[in-house]
Design a protein around this motif. Sequence first.
Motif, PDB file in Angstrom:
ATOM      1  N   HIS A  47     -10.090  20.737 -30.178  1.00  0.00           N
ATOM      2  CA  HIS A  47      -9.789  22.126 -30.559  1.00  0.00           C
ATOM      3  C   HIS A  47      -9.618  22.934 -29.271  1.00  0.00           C
ATOM      4  O   HIS A  47     -10.182  24.024 -29.126  1.00  0.00           O
ATOM      5  CB  HIS A  47     -10.936  22.703 -31.392  1.00  0.00           C
ATOM      6  N   ALA A  48      -8.850  22.397 -28.354  1.00  0.00           N
ATOM      7  CA  ALA A  48      -8.755  22.794 -26.950  1.00  0.00           C
ATOM      8  C   ALA A  48      -8.977  24.264 -26.615  1.00  0.00           C
ATOM      9  O   ALA A  48      -9.829  24.590 -25.809  1.00  0.00           O
ATOM     10  CB  ALA A  48      -7.422  22.332 -26.395  1.00  0.00           C
ATOM     11  N   ASP A  49      -8.224  25.164 -27.193  1.00  0.00           N
ATOM     12  CA  ASP A  49      -8.308  26.560 -26.776  1.00  0.00           C
ATOM     13  C   ASP A  49      -9.621  27.231 -27.145  1.00  0.00           C
ATOM     14  O   ASP A  49      -9.970  28.261 -26.574  1.00  0.00           O
ATOM     15  CB  ASP A  49      -7.142  27.367 -27.358  1.00  0.00           C
ATOM     16  N   ILE A  50     -10.382  26.649 -28.055  1.00  0.00           N
ATOM     17  CA  ILE A  50     -11.630  27.273 -28.484  1.00  0.00           C
ATOM     18  C   ILE A  50     -12.680  27.243 -27.369  1.00  0.00           C
ATOM     19  O   ILE A  50     -13.600  28.062 -27.363  1.00  0.00           O
ATOM     20  CB  ILE A  50     -12.167  26.627 -29.791  1.00  0.00           C
ATOM     21  N   ALA A  51     -12.550  26.351 -26.411  1.00  0.00           N
ATOM     22  CA  ALA A  51     -13.543  26.231 -25.340  1.00  0.00           C
ATOM     23  C   ALA A  51     -13.687  27.517 -24.534  1.00  0.00           C
ATOM     24  O   ALA A  51     -14.761  27.827 -24.041  1.00  0.00           O
ATOM     25  CB  ALA A  51     -13.188  25.074 -24.409  1.00  0.00           C
ATOM     26  N   ARG A  52     -12.619  28.291 -24.442  1.00  0.00           N
ATOM     27  CA  ARG A  52     -12.702  29.522 -23.652  1.00  0.00           C
ATOM     28  C   ARG A  52     -13.676  30.526 -24.262  1.00  0.00           C
ATOM     29  O   ARG A  52     -14.190  31.393 -23.576  1.00  0.00           O
ATOM     30  CB  ARG A  52     -11.329  30.144 -23.451  1.00  0.00           C
ATOM     31  N   VAL A  53     -13.965  30.385 -25.556  1.00  0.00           N
ATOM     32  CA  VAL A  53     -14.909  31.290 -26.216  1.00  0.00           C
ATOM     33  C   VAL A  53     -16.299  31.154 -25.600  1.00  0.00           C
ATOM     34  O   VAL A  53     -17.043  32.126 -25.513  1.00  0.00           O
ATOM     35  CB  VAL A  53     -14.952  31.027 -27.740  1.00  0.00           C
ATOM     36  N   ILE A  96     -18.528  21.814 -19.230  1.00  0.00           N
ATOM     37  CA  ILE A  96     -17.743  21.318 -20.357  1.00  0.00           C
ATOM     38  C   ILE A  96     -16.623  22.303 -20.703  1.00  0.00           C
ATOM     39  O   ILE A  96     -15.458  21.919 -20.821  1.00  0.00           O
ATOM     40  CB  ILE A  96     -18.639  21.093 -21.599  1.00  0.00           C
ATOM     41  N   ALA A  97     -16.987  23.569 -20.885  1.00  0.00           N
ATOM     42  CA  ALA A  97     -15.998  24.576 -21.299  1.00  0.00           C
ATOM     43  C   ALA A  97     -14.879  24.722 -20.271  1.00  0.00           C
ATOM     44  O   ALA A  97     -13.702  24.798 -20.636  1.00  0.00           O
ATOM     45  CB  ALA A  97     -16.682  25.920 -21.543  1.00  0.00           C
ATOM     46  N   ALA A  98     -15.239  24.753 -18.995  1.00  0.00           N
ATOM     47  CA  ALA A  98     -14.214  24.908 -17.957  1.00  0.00           C
ATOM     48  C   ALA A  98     -13.279  23.711 -17.931  1.00  0.00           C
ATOM     49  O   ALA A  98     -12.054  23.863 -17.820  1.00  0.00           O
ATOM     50  CB  ALA A  98     -14.876  25.099 -16.591  1.00  0.00           C
ATOM     51  N   ASP A  99     -13.820  22.516 -18.058  1.00  0.00           N
ATOM     52  CA  ASP A  99     -12.986  21.322 -18.023  1.00  0.00           C
ATOM     53  C   ASP A  99     -12.066  21.249 -19.236  1.00  0.00           C
ATOM     54  O   ASP A  99     -10.878  20.942 -19.106  1.00  0.00           O
ATOM     55  CB  ASP A  99     -13.869  20.073 -17.931  1.00  0.00           C
ATOM     56  N   VAL A 100     -12.611  21.543 -20.413  1.00  0.00           N
ATOM     57  CA  VAL A 100     -11.790  21.525 -21.628  1.00  0.00           C
ATOM     58  C   VAL A 100     -10.729  22.617 -21.561  1.00  0.00           C
ATOM     59  O   VAL A 100      -9.571  22.394 -21.927  1.00  0.00           O
ATOM     60  CB  VAL A 100     -12.670  21.668 -22.891  1.00  0.00           C
ATOM     61  N   HIS A 101     -11.117  23.791 -21.082  1.00  0.00           N
ATOM     62  CA  HIS A 101     -10.150  24.897 -20.974  1.00  0.00           C
ATOM     63  C   HIS A 101      -9.021  24.540 -20.008  1.00  0.00           C
ATOM     64  O   HIS A 101      -7.849  24.783 -20.298  1.00  0.00           O
ATOM     65  CB  HIS A 101     -10.856  26.179 -20.536  1.00  0.00           C
ATOM     66  N   GLU A 102      -9.363  23.941 -18.881  1.00  0.00           N
ATOM     67  CA  GLU A 102      -8.323  23.523 -17.938  1.00  0.00           C
ATOM     68  C   GLU A 102      -7.390  22.502 -18.593  1.00  0.00           C
ATOM     69  O   GLU A 102      -6.169  22.576 -18.447  1.00  0.00           O
ATOM     70  CB  GLU A 102      -8.926  22.927 -16.666  1.00  0.00           C
ATOM     71  N   TYR A 106      -3.270  22.685 -19.077  1.00  0.00           N
ATOM     72  CA  TYR A 106      -2.299  21.641 -18.738  1.00  0.00           C
ATOM     73  C   TYR A 106      -1.485  21.260 -19.970  1.00  0.00           C
ATOM     74  O   TYR A 106      -0.263  21.058 -19.890  1.00  0.00           O
ATOM     75  CB  TYR A 106      -2.982  20.387 -18.175  1.00  0.00           C
ATOM     76  N   ALA A 107      -2.139  21.162 -21.122  1.00  0.00           N
ATOM     77  CA  ALA A 107      -1.430  20.807 -22.354  1.00  0.00           C
ATOM     78  C   ALA A 107      -0.392  21.875 -22.707  1.00  0.00           C
ATOM     79  O   ALA A 107       0.713  21.546 -23.156  1.00  0.00           O
ATOM     80  CB  ALA A 107      -2.412  20.613 -23.502  1.00  0.00           C
ATOM     81  N   ALA A 108      -0.731  23.140 -22.491  1.00  0.00           N
ATOM     82  CA  ALA A 108       0.228  24.217 -22.765  1.00  0.00           C
ATOM     83  C   ALA A 108       1.425  24.109 -21.821  1.00  0.00           C
ATOM     84  O   ALA A 108       2.576  24.285 -22.247  1.00  0.00           O
ATOM     85  CB  ALA A 108      -0.454  25.576 -22.623  1.00  0.00           C
ATOM     86  N   ARG A 109       1.164  23.809 -20.563  1.00  0.00           N
ATOM     87  CA  ARG A 109       2.270  23.615 -19.607  1.00  0.00           C
ATOM     88  C   ARG A 109       3.141  22.437 -20.018  1.00  0.00           C
ATOM     89  O   ARG A 109       4.357  22.479 -19.906  1.00  0.00           O
ATOM     90  CB  ARG A 109       1.727  23.364 -18.194  1.00  0.00           C
ATOM     91  N   GLN A 110       2.474  21.375 -20.466  1.00  0.00           N
ATOM     92  CA  GLN A 110       3.213  20.182 -20.890  1.00  0.00           C
ATOM     93  C   GLN A 110       4.100  20.511 -22.086  1.00  0.00           C
ATOM     94  O   GLN A 110       5.272  20.147 -22.104  1.00  0.00           O
ATOM     95  CB  GLN A 110       2.222  19.065 -21.227  1.00  0.00           C
ATOM     96  N   ARG A 111       3.565  21.206 -23.082  1.00  0.00           N
ATOM     97  CA  ARG A 111       4.372  21.566 -24.262  1.00  0.00           C
ATOM     98  C   ARG A 111       5.545  22.441 -23.860  1.00  0.00           C
ATOM     99  O   ARG A 111       6.669  22.249 -24.337  1.00  0.00           O
ATOM    100  CB  ARG A 111       3.505  22.284 -25.297  1.00  0.00           C
ATOM    101  N   ALA A 112       5.313  23.402 -22.970  1.00  0.00           N
ATOM    102  CA  ALA A 112       6.377  24.305 -22.530  1.00  0.00           C
ATOM    103  C   ALA A 112       7.468  23.554 -21.763  1.00  0.00           C
ATOM    104  O   ALA A 112       8.629  23.958 -21.786  1.00  0.00           O
ATOM    105  CB  ALA A 112       5.800  25.428 -21.668  1.00  0.00           C
ATOM    106  N   SER A 113       7.094  22.458 -21.117  1.00  0.00           N
ATOM    107  CA  SER A 113       8.071  21.694 -20.337  1.00  0.00           C
ATOM    108  C   SER A 113       9.016  20.895 -21.232  1.00  0.00           C
ATOM    109  O   SER A 113      10.081  20.480 -20.777  1.00  0.00           O
ATOM    110  CB  SER A 113       7.355  20.742 -19.375  1.00  0.00           C
ATOM    111  N   GLY A 114       8.594  20.623 -22.455  1.00  0.00           N
ATOM    112  CA  GLY A 114       9.398  19.803 -23.354  1.00  0.00           C
ATOM    113  C   GLY A 114       9.260  18.305 -23.089  1.00  0.00           C
ATOM    114  O   GLY A 114       9.905  17.496 -23.733  1.00  0.00           O
ATOM    115  N   LYS A 115       8.408  17.933 -22.139  1.00  0.00           N
ATOM    116  CA  LYS A 115       8.206  16.523 -21.797  1.00  0.00           C
ATOM    117  C   LYS A 115       7.014  15.967 -22.570  1.00  0.00           C
ATOM    118  O   LYS A 115       6.114  16.726 -22.955  1.00  0.00           O
ATOM    119  CB  LYS A 115       7.938  16.381 -20.299  1.00  0.00           C
TER     120      LYS A 115
END
Length: 179
Positions: A47-53, A96-102, A106-115
Amino acid sequence: MANKDELLDLLYDRVLAEVETPKADPGRWREQMRDLVPHIYEVLSAHADIARVAMANIPSGPNALRITEAELAIMISGGVPPRIASWMIDRLNLYIAADVHEGAMYAARQRASGKDAGEFISDFFGRFGDYYRTLPEDRFPMMTAHVDDLLEGGGRVRFEFGLDLLLGGLARYGAPGDR
């Protein structure tokens, strides 16, 4: 519900419901922490983005409290002083939260890249490797000599390496026979 932050706190605690906690076993406290922390990491990563909470916040929902209680019980049963165990929970949650958030970033960058993930990681870190290899050796002798070491190991490998460092340091505070 008062506001968006309260909603996010509730969602975060709902995700934490997926974390299973063991009953403290003094003879296995290090192993239990070594199993529990990656389990929390996996649940939050799903649930990747939830870690920032969890960052700049003190989660206090029933599931967060259940996990904190289990972590305290595990560490204290292993001879870790309560204050050290309490501080370690704070440091582990931040780690944990910082690593999951990072990872989510990266996953958001990957999705935006289309790769796909493999291609994105190869390209992204490959560019850094190429760049580091062009650095002047007289100014950066260590970096140019150890480029592959600097870039080796994915997120999970590096997470577990850091966890081992943290738990190894924590073991200094455990029961004398368990160091």
